[in-house]
Design an enzyme around this catalytic site. Structure first.
Site, short mmCIF file in Angstrom:
data_model
loop_
_atom_site.label_atom_id
_atom_site.label_comp_id
_atom_site.label_asym_id
_atom_site.label_seq_id
_atom_site.Cartn_x
_atom_site.Cartn_y
_atom_site.Cartn_z
N ASN A 120 35.10 33.65 28.52
CA ASN A 120 34.18 33.51 29.65
C ASN A 120 34.40 34.59 30.69
O ASN A 120 35.48 34.64 31.32
CB ASN A 120 34.35 32.15 30.31
CG ASN A 120 33.41 31.97 31.49
OD1 ASN A 120 32.21 31.80 31.31
ND2 ASN A 120 33.95 32.06 32.70
N GLU A 121 33.44 35.47 30.88
CA GLU A 121 33.35 36.44 31.97
C GLU A 121 34.48 37.47 31.96
O GLU A 121 34.67 38.18 32.95
CB GLU A 121 33.27 35.73 33.33
CG GLU A 121 32.02 34.88 33.48
CD GLU A 121 31.79 34.31 34.86
OE1 GLU A 121 30.66 33.84 35.11
OE2 GLU A 121 32.72 34.33 35.68
N ASN A 122 35.21 37.59 30.85
CA ASN A 122 36.31 38.54 30.81
C ASN A 122 35.81 39.97 30.64
O ASN A 122 36.33 40.90 31.28
CB ASN A 122 37.27 38.16 29.69
CG ASN A 122 37.76 36.74 29.82
OD1 ASN A 122 38.13 36.31 30.91
ND2 ASN A 122 37.75 35.98 28.75
N SER A 135 30.84 35.76 27.02
CA SER A 135 29.70 35.32 27.82
C SER A 135 29.97 35.69 29.27
O SER A 135 30.92 35.17 29.86
CB SER A 135 29.53 33.81 27.68
OG SER A 135 28.38 33.35 28.34
N HIS A 141 24.87 35.86 32.80
CA HIS A 141 25.20 34.86 33.82
C HIS A 141 24.50 35.27 35.10
O HIS A 141 24.59 36.42 35.51
CB HIS A 141 26.71 34.78 34.07
CG HIS A 141 27.49 34.21 32.93
ND1 HIS A 141 28.84 33.90 33.04
CD2 HIS A 141 27.15 33.88 31.66
CE1 HIS A 141 29.27 33.41 31.88
NE2 HIS A 141 28.26 33.41 31.03
#
Length: 813
Positions: A421-423, A467, A489
């Site tokens: 997630n968002e890395n 993501s 996102h």
């Protein structure tokens, strides 16, 4: 194989750290599986960390050490018998000892551990102990060795394999649990055992189901190796295969002509087939479903698609992000999971994304999704931070991934693996590069390790590197949050912009977006003292974890309506704004299919009582936004987009209907009317341009545009609420007894917007069937309240029967 649970007889006591004297002196009964927090709560030695400011009062817990102890009673092993002590999960930095001798050390709550104890058994009781040391101290020491990596929060959660949100998040408490959080048992076996079973079920285009069954075995080493026969039963089919004496794995392929086809909810049924695998005395049993899952990422004139396909059909994902349902994970039961997932089902959801800052969920979660037809997007648990690729983290991350990929292969609901997630986004945009220098940050996991592991263990499911991300493109060239590719996102809408900011982008797939609001009134009442019902009280702010969260709430409300000073009105205004933001964003995403093919709202649930983006609060109560979500995710949706009427048909049949359109005054006067025909093929969207007579108001402050068809209604206002001339007393209501509770019939004398019955204010257990209803003058609507409450009058009180109109009243009214 003889399996014996070892859940009884455990105690826990402090073993070091800044533990208060009155607790350090106690040895309490431990519930296994469980955590120290839940044990001390049961012993009434600590206050409930979910209430008031108690979370802050328990910060000493972060650096405390704990010792679990019990007595193991087990007969000595026979000459040809292996005996293993198995821990399915230890949270997190643990030392396991038997009879005073160390068996091993652990530093990963996401995997299991197995210790051969055959040579350590004897008659009589044997002391068994597990010591838990502070995970935060382990992480602090490790990052001194491998280098500190960027992260959004103070604690180094990215340096230890513990649930990231254990250390606090912008919606979660900072408790840092410790304990034997999953089952522990003794296993006695001979010759060989089933070390891993991986059933990979797929579906051919001609309807043939295919099961490729992989079996790994562990041999005892105590007897001469022999060929092993693995017996397999799939439904009514029985077969077997042999693992040769010099091998430790084998596989078999089974074809099922005209297989029962598993479909996502809304597309068909969810038949599940029993699978049994037996090796001597060891037995594995599960259920599988036949389906094929792919993601279409075909380049096009825009960029590239991101469309989930199941059994050859494209799926518009109506999704919700899932976080742990309770921060104290061991309190979760199958019934709790079922209730939470059913709330998603009732809101017309077809996918849950298991977010990467939590855990690989337990079998109950995936079983229930299998049964209900809810697709699962599974993140690897890496979130919002740079992750070292050096040892010991690398081996731990790959070991947990290998174990959990194999564990979850039977579930037809599991549709997609996601690297984290968002890395990738974080590395690109969050000023990590200057801080990292030459340090690794996790790219190898997302682009090499996870794809290779899945190619080996589970090639039947698609993989997404992160993501958000734009797969197949260098992040330096195509931004990972580019709306033309992959997943996006959207957090400008909320952090800096109004929810109408969604209009400025058209993602291929939006996997996070949302808007905050406080929990329901009853949940506030249960978690805060009356004097804390103030948005600036320390206790209220303890349950608002977002940076400048209340400031963003107030600025968001102020863009559309006056910001009430009185707390109860403010609570309603912020909840209403969340509901409108939810509807607006989802209508935008669904209305632009097939360019956009996915909407995953942040978030379904909360893990404690908190102001957050969840549509269901930490007590399992539905916020008004849940009702907005249900209407917005309905298979058929009618909405306005500028001068157009948009009809979304996500059913398997065409939608042909006549829509009645009216531009009406709040007093009921008719200024313009028309009828238009919508003709929307199955799984499609159609837009109809409206004439100026409908879209141009005479008095923007006193008129509304209304569209009605088949029980669906869409309304459009021509000005913001703070300019609209609502009648604050537009409603009258009657209540009568009904089966299971009451019926409340509301009648409008003037246009009434977003009518709601906040029934939990009267009865914390009450549930209303609908909310956020718009009525024209003379129209009625009946709300049904499920409740055992004896006094009906409270449900008609002004603070309970709410609407947007009531916020137009003078302050304090």
């Amino acid at each position: 194989m003889l399996r014996t649970d070892l859940h009884a007889g455990w105690t826990v006591r402090a073993a070091g750290g800044p533990v208060p004297d009155e607790i350090a002196a106690e040895r309490v009964r431990a519930t296994v599986p469980g955590t120290v927090h839940t044990d001390l709560l049961d012993a009434e030695l600590i206050p409930d960390p979910y209430l008031g400011e108690n979370e802050a009062a328990l910060v000493w817990f972060h650096r405390a050490a704990w010792l679990y102890e019990t007595t193991l009673r087990a007969a000595p092993a026979a000459a040809d018998e292996r005996v293993d002590l198995v821990f399915e999960g230890l949270d997190t930095v643990a030392t396991v000892s038997l009879d005073g001798a160390e068996l091993g050390r652990t530093a990963n709550m996401h995997r299991s551990y197995r210790f051969d104890v055959r040579d350590r058994l004897r008659d009589g009781g044997i002391p068994l102990a597990v010591r838990f040391d502070p995970a935060i101290e382990y992480a602090e020491e490790l990052q001194k060795v491998i280098g500190e990596r960027p992260r959004p929060y103070p604690h180094p959660f990215n340096a230890v394999r513990k649930m990231a949100c254990s250390f606090g998040w912008d919606w979660g408490p900072d408790l840092q649990t410790a304990g034997i959080w999953k089952p522990v048992r003794l296993e006695r076996w001979r010759v060989a055992r089933l070390a891993s079973v991986r059933p990979l079920a797929t579906l051919d285009a001609d309807g043939t189901g295919r099961l490729t069954l992989h079996v790994d075995v562990e041999r005892s080493g105590l007897t001469e190796a022999t060929d092993l026969t693995v017996e397999v039963t799939l439904g009514e089919q029985a077969t077997s295969f042999t693992i040769k004496k010099d091998e430790i794995s084998g596989m078999i392929e089974i074809s099922v002509p005209n297989a029962p086809v598993w479909w996502p909810i809304g597309y068909g049924d969810q038949p599940l087939v029993d699978l049994s695998v037996r090796l001597k005395e060891d037995h594995y049993q599960t259920r599988i479903g036949f389906r094929a899952v792919t993601v279409d990422e075909t380049p096009d004139e825009i960029g590239s698609a991101f469309t989930l396909h199941v059994n050859g059909r494209s799926i518009f994902v109506r999704g919700l992000n899932w976080i742990p349902e309770d921060h104290l994970l061991t309190r979760l039961t199958r019934d709790v999971y079922a209730a939470a997932i059913d709330r998603a089902v009732e809101a017309h959801t077809n996918l849950l994304r298991v977010w990467g800052g939590g855990i690989y969920e337990n079998e109950d979660f995936y079983d229930l999704c299998d049964e209900r037809g809810i697709l699962v997007w599974q993140d690897f648990p890496l979130a919002c931070a740079a992750y070292a690729e050096e040892e010991p983290l690398r081996s731990e991350i790959l070991a947990e991934a290998r174990e959990n990929v194999a564990r979850l292969t039977p579930h037809p609901s599991l549709a997609l693996w996601n690297g984290g997630n968002e890395n990738i986004w974080g590395h690109q945009d969050w000023d990590w590069k200057s801080k990292l220098g030459d340090l690794t940050w996790g790219a190898k996991y997302y682009y090499e390790d996870f794809p290779a592991l899945l190619a080996e263990l589970d090639p039947t499911r698609p993989y997404h590197p992160g993501s958000p991300s734009s797969p197949g493109h260098d992040p330096e060239v195509v931004h990972p949050n580019d709306d033309r590719y992959g997943t996006r996102h959207e957090w400008e809408a909320w952090n800096r912009e109004d929810y109408t900011h969604h209009d400025t982008f058209l993602p291929r797939f939006c996997s996070e977006f949302g808007w905050q609001a406080p929990p329901t009134w009853s949940t506030l009442r249960e978690s805060l003292a009356p004097e804390d019902f103030d948005q600036e009280s320390p206790a209220f702010l303890r349950h608002q974890k977002a940076e400048d969260g209340n400031g963003k709430l107030n600025r968001g409300v102020a863009r559309h309506m006056r910001v009430p000073e009185e707390f109860e009105a403010w609570h309603w205004a912020t909840q209403l704004n969340q509901a409108r933001a939810t509807s607006y964003a989802i209508a935008h995403l669904r209305g632009h299919a097939p360019r956009t093919m996915g909407s995953i709202l942040w978030q379904l649930n909360d893990c404690w009582p908190v102001t957050s983006w969840a549509v269901v609060d930490g007590a399992g109560r539905r916020k008004p936004a849940w009702y907005a979500l249900r209407r917005s995710y309905a298979p058929r949706l009618l909405t306005f987009r500028g001068p157009e009427l948009v009809a979304v048909n996500d059913t398997g049949t065409a939608w042909q209907a006549t829509v009645r359109l009216r531009r009406a005054g709040f007093d009921g006067s008719l200024h313009a009317s028309s009828e238009v025909t919508v003709d929307v093929p199955a799984r499609s969207v159609a837009a109809v341009k409206l004439g100026e007579a409908l879209t141009t108001p005479g008095d923007a402050t006193r008129e509304v545009l209304v569209a009605d068809v088949g029980g669906l209604r869409a309304t459009h206002l021509f000005a913001e609420d703070f300019d609209l001339r609502y009648d604050p007393a537009a409603l009258t209501a009657d209540i009568s007894a009904a089966e299971g509770g009451y019926s409340i019939t509301v009648t409008a004398a003037s246009f009434a917007r977003d009518i709601a019955v906040l029934a939990d204010k009267v009865d914390p257990d009450a549930v209303v069937d609908d909310m956020l209803v718009d009525l024209l003058p003379g129209e009625t609507h009946t709300f049904r309240v499920r409740t055992a409450w004896a006094d009906p009058d409270g449900f008609l009180a002004p603070a309970v029967l709410r609407s947007a109109n009531t916020l137009a009243a003078p302050a304090g009214a």
